[in-house]
Structures are given as structure tokens and as C-alpha cells.
Motif scaffolding. Structure first.
Motif, PDB file in Angstrom:
ATOM      1  N   LEU A 216      37.432  71.151   1.558  1.00  0.00           N
ATOM      2  CA  LEU A 216      38.017  70.445   2.702  1.00  0.00           C
ATOM      3  C   LEU A 216      36.957  69.700   3.510  1.00  0.00           C
ATOM      4  N   ALA A 217      35.730  70.221   3.489  1.00  0.00           N
ATOM      5  CA  ALA A 217      34.655  69.624   4.297  1.00  0.00           C
ATOM      6  C   ALA A 217      34.237  68.251   3.792  1.00  0.00           C
ATOM      7  N   ASN A 218      34.268  68.039   2.469  1.00  0.00           N
ATOM      8  CA  ASN A 218      33.793  66.762   1.918  1.00  0.00           C
ATOM      9  C   ASN A 218      34.584  65.557   2.416  1.00  0.00           C
ATOM     10  N   PRO A 219      35.927  65.574   2.391  1.00  0.00           N
ATOM     11  CA  PRO A 219      36.650  64.436   2.975  1.00  0.00           C
ATOM     12  C   PRO A 219      36.436  64.304   4.482  1.00  0.00           C
ATOM     13  N   LEU A 220      36.216  65.434   5.163  1.00  0.00           N
ATOM     14  CA  LEU A 220      35.928  65.378   6.599  1.00  0.00           C
ATOM     15  C   LEU A 220      34.582  64.687   6.852  1.00  0.00           C
ATOM     16  N   ASN A 221      33.624  64.949   5.974  1.00  0.00           N
ATOM     17  CA  ASN A 221      32.326  64.264   6.088  1.00  0.00           C
ATOM     18  C   ASN A 221      32.498  62.756   5.994  1.00  0.00           C
TER      19      ASN A 221
ATOM     20  N   ILE B 153      35.238  61.030   6.695  1.00  0.00           N
ATOM     21  CA  ILE B 153      35.932  60.534   7.884  1.00  0.00           C
ATOM     22  C   ILE B 153      34.974  60.418   9.069  1.00  0.00           C
ATOM     23  N   ILE B 154      34.153  61.440   9.236  1.00  0.00           N
ATOM     24  CA  ILE B 154      33.184  61.444  10.339  1.00  0.00           C
ATOM     25  C   ILE B 154      32.100  60.397  10.127  1.00  0.00           C
ATOM     26  N   GLY B 155      31.738  60.178   8.855  1.00  0.00           N
ATOM     27  CA  GLY B 155      30.723  59.185   8.535  1.00  0.00           C
ATOM     28  C   GLY B 155      29.309  59.724   8.538  1.00  0.00           C
ATOM     29  N   ILE B 156      29.171  61.042   8.560  1.00  0.00           N
ATOM     30  CA  ILE B 156      27.849  61.681   8.538  1.00  0.00           C
ATOM     31  C   ILE B 156      27.823  62.683   7.395  1.00  0.00           C
ATOM     32  N   LYS B 157      26.943  62.473   6.444  1.00  0.00           N
ATOM     33  CA  LYS B 157      26.874  63.349   5.286  1.00  0.00           C
ATOM     34  C   LYS B 157      26.590  64.793   5.715  1.00  0.00           C
ATOM     35  N   ASN B 158      27.385  65.704   5.165  1.00  0.00           N
ATOM     36  CA  ASN B 158      27.176  67.154   5.328  1.00  0.00           C
ATOM     37  C   ASN B 158      27.451  67.684   6.735  1.00  0.00           C
ATOM     38  N   PHE B 159      27.920  66.847   7.652  1.00  0.00           N
ATOM     39  CA  PHE B 159      28.119  67.324   9.028  1.00  0.00           C
ATOM     40  C   PHE B 159      29.202  68.402   9.091  1.00  0.00           C
ATOM     41  N   ALA B 160      30.387  68.095   8.595  1.00  0.00           N
ATOM     42  CA  ALA B 160      31.490  69.064   8.612  1.00  0.00           C
ATOM     43  C   ALA B 160      31.167  70.266   7.727  1.00  0.00           C
ATOM     44  N   SER B 161      30.533  69.997   6.586  1.00  0.00           N
ATOM     45  CA  SER B 161      30.150  71.085   5.676  1.00  0.00           C
ATOM     46  C   SER B 161      29.219  72.068   6.368  1.00  0.00           C
TER      47      SER B 161
ATOM     48  N   SER C 225      19.321  60.098   6.188  1.00  0.00           N
ATOM     49  CA  SER C 225      18.762  59.718   7.487  1.00  0.00           C
ATOM     50  C   SER C 225      18.273  60.998   8.176  1.00  0.00           C
ATOM     51  N   CYS C 226      17.628  60.842   9.312  1.00  0.00           N
ATOM     52  CA  CYS C 226      17.053  61.988  10.025  1.00  0.00           C
ATOM     53  C   CYS C 226      18.121  63.010  10.405  1.00  0.00           C
ATOM     54  N   PHE C 227      19.205  62.553  11.023  1.00  0.00           N
ATOM     55  CA  PHE C 227      20.255  63.477  11.451  1.00  0.00           C
ATOM     56  C   PHE C 227      20.956  64.089  10.243  1.00  0.00           C
ATOM     57  N   GLU C 228      21.190  63.288   9.219  1.00  0.00           N
ATOM     58  CA  GLU C 228      21.807  63.804   7.992  1.00  0.00           C
ATOM     59  C   GLU C 228      20.924  64.859   7.343  1.00  0.00           C
ATOM     60  N   MET C 229      19.617  64.671   7.447  1.00  0.00           N
ATOM     61  CA  MET C 229      18.690  65.660   6.891  1.00  0.00           C
ATOM     62  C   MET C 229      18.793  66.988   7.645  1.00  0.00           C
ATOM     63  N   ILE C 230      18.932  66.921   8.954  1.00  0.00           N
ATOM     64  CA  ILE C 230      19.099  68.136   9.749  1.00  0.00           C
ATOM     65  C   ILE C 230      20.374  68.871   9.323  1.00  0.00           C
ATOM     66  N   CYS C 231      21.458  68.105   9.166  1.00  0.00           N
ATOM     67  CA  CYS C 231      22.723  68.697   8.711  1.00  0.00           C
ATOM     68  C   CYS C 231      22.558  69.320   7.331  1.00  0.00           C
ATOM     69  N   HIS C 232      21.848  68.609   6.459  1.00  0.00           N
ATOM     70  CA  HIS C 232      21.621  69.094   5.094  1.00  0.00           C
ATOM     71  C   HIS C 232      20.841  70.406   5.103  1.00  0.00           C
ATOM     72  N   ILE C 233      19.810  70.490   5.916  1.00  0.00           N
ATOM     73  CA  ILE C 233      18.983  71.698   5.974  1.00  0.00           C
ATOM     74  C   ILE C 233      19.796  72.892   6.471  1.00  0.00           C
ATOM     75  N   PHE C 234      20.545  72.703   7.565  1.00  0.00           N
ATOM     76  CA  PHE C 234      21.378  73.794   8.072  1.00  0.00           C
ATOM     77  C   PHE C 234      22.428  74.205   7.047  1.00  0.00           C
ATOM     78  N   LEU C 235      23.027  73.212   6.393  1.00  0.00           N
ATOM     79  CA  LEU C 235      24.040  73.498   5.377  1.00  0.00           C
ATOM     80  C   LEU C 235      23.466  74.332   4.249  1.00  0.00           C
TER      81      LEU C 235
END
Length: 245
Positions: free
Chosen positions: A26-31, A33-41, A100-110
Motif C-alpha cells: 500500500l505504501a508504494n502507490p502512496l509514495n 501520490i506524495i511525490g517523495i520516494k519511500n516517504f510513506a513506506s 535526493s537528500c530528503f529521499e535519502m533520509i527516508c530511504h535510510i529510516f526505511l
């Protein structure tokens, strides 16, 4: 949740695996929609991590599922050097920046949370639940289930292609065998969680330009050989678990 766990650990585990897979799908389509990779995930995985850790902590299950230090010296595990080498496998073909920088932060936490959740579910809950009856069966099922579970990336909107996914499944099964042996012999999941998270985090820096099927197979063979040798060394040199005696 406690009542279900006490009633049937295997059912509890399978439900958690189902919840994890559904939420990640479910998180992948939310990502998108939000436009930020891995944010919802990342958000969903952080919530799952907090719930899992809190459940184990409140019910004094942290040590049972390996969230503790091993009583065996790191020297007996070759100071986990093979794990360190395997953790860098995503960088063997080159390094680049994929987020991007913010996407990388999301990726690391994920990926930190994914490493924790998947190790606790597959190496902790699933292995322990089945090992009550048969340890060898538990090792096989835990490893294969972990690998096959990655097939969900074909249908969950992750965008992963068939070839890449098959390589991921095969590697995950091999890594699963190594991790479950480490957990079974050492009593700790921490090296597995750290290595798992590191492999996933460093995937953000993998340069896949010109990475042919032949090169993928060559890298996979190197990883297989390392894993096989390390498992052989561990099973031959470490003290046997009481269930093996």
C-alpha cells in the motif's frame, strides 16, 4: 496481540508477515501520490518497528528473539568480517547517488526499520515457532520464505523488473540461511539486523549502469561462495546449540 501470541506463535507470525507485506504494498502507490520516494513506506515501517519492539519489550521477549548481545566472542565469528564484505555488495559495480537528500533520509529510516522488522519476523518469530518441532525444517522454511517473500516486489508497485527480482530472491534465500545460522548459533539477531540494513541502505548508492546479466551472475556466485564458506566455518568451529546435542 499478546493473547494471539500465547495461543499460537506460528499464527501470530504469519499474521505479522501478512500485515507487513500488505502495508508495504500500500505504501508504494502512496509514495507516488506524495511525490517523495519511500516517504510513506518509511512512516509505516517506523510504526511497525515501534509496535514490534514495544511488544517484545513489554513481554520480556527481547532476549528470546535476539535483541541482545551474544554470549560468544566476536572472534569466534571472525569478527563478522564476511558480513562487512557482503554489506558492501551493492557498491561492487560502482557508486552513484540515486536519491535526493530528503529521499535519502527516508530511504535510510526505511531500510533500518526493514532490517529490524524482517529479521525479527523471519529469523526471530518464524524460526523460533517452527524450531520447537524441528530445527532443520525451521532453518529451511525461514530462509526460503524470506527469499520468496521478495516476489511481492513484482506486484506491489515497486517498479522492479523480473530479472532483478529473481536475483534478489535467490540472494535473499542464501543470505537467509546465513542469518538464521548466525542467530541459531549466537543467540543474537543484532549482526543480522545491522548487515541486512546496511545492504539495503547502500542500494541507494548502487551504480547499475551497464550491469549486465552476466555481471549479476558473477557477483552472485562470489556472494554464494562467501556465504557457503562462512556457514561452513561457523558450523564447524562454533559450539553446538543445545538443541543439536
Amino acid at each position: 496481540m499478546k493473547k494471539l501470541y500465547e495461543k499460537n506463535e506460528l499464527t501470530f507470525t504469519l499474521i505479522w508477515i501478512g500485515i507487513y507485506c500488505i502495508l508495504q504494498s500500500l505504501a508504494n502507490p502512496l509514495n507516488e501520490i506524495i511525490g517523495i520516494k519511500n516517504f510513506a513506506s518509511a512512516i509505516l515501517c517506523i510504526i511497525q518497528t515501534i509496535v514490534l519492539f514495544s511488544f517484545m519489550w513489554q513481554n520480556k521477549l527481547l532476549e528470546k528473539y535476539g535483541i541482545c548481545k551474544s554470549s560468544i566472542s566476536a572472534r569466534r565469528f571472525l569478527y563478522y568480517v564476511p558480513l562487512i564484505i557482503l554489506a558492501t555488495s551493492n557498491l561492487w559495480h560502482g557508486v552513484t547517488m540515486n536519491y535526493s537528500c530528503f529521499e535519502m533520509i527516508c530511504h535510510i529510516f526505511l531500510m533500518l526499520c526493514v532490517g529490524f522488522i524482517e529479521e525479527v519476523i523471519f529469523r526471530g518469530f518464524l524460526f523460533r515457532a517452527i524450531a520447537k518441532d524441528n530445527v532443520k525444517t525451521a532453518i529451511i522454511i525461514s530462509s526460503i520464505t524470506f527469499g520468496i517473500g521478495h516476489l511481492i516486489n513484482l506486484v506491489n508497485g515497486s517498479g522492479m523488473g523480473l530479472a532483478a527480482n529473481l536475483f534478489q530472491v535467490v540472494y535473499a534465500i542464501a543470505l537467509g540461511f546465513l542469518f538464521v545460522i548466525l542467530f541459531y548459533r549466537s543467540g543474537t539477531l543484532l549482526p543480522c539486523i545491522i548487515t541486512h540494513s546496511a545492504i539495503n541502505i547502500l542500494s541507494a548508492f548502487a551504480d547499475k549502469t551497464g550491469l549486465t546479466v552476466e555481471k549479476r551472475i558473477a557477483f552472485l556466485l562470489i556472494e554464494f561462495i562467501m556465504i557457503a564458506i562462512y556457514i561452513l566455518i561457523l558450523t564447524k568451529t562454533l559450539p553446538k546449540n543445545k538443541d543439536e546435542q
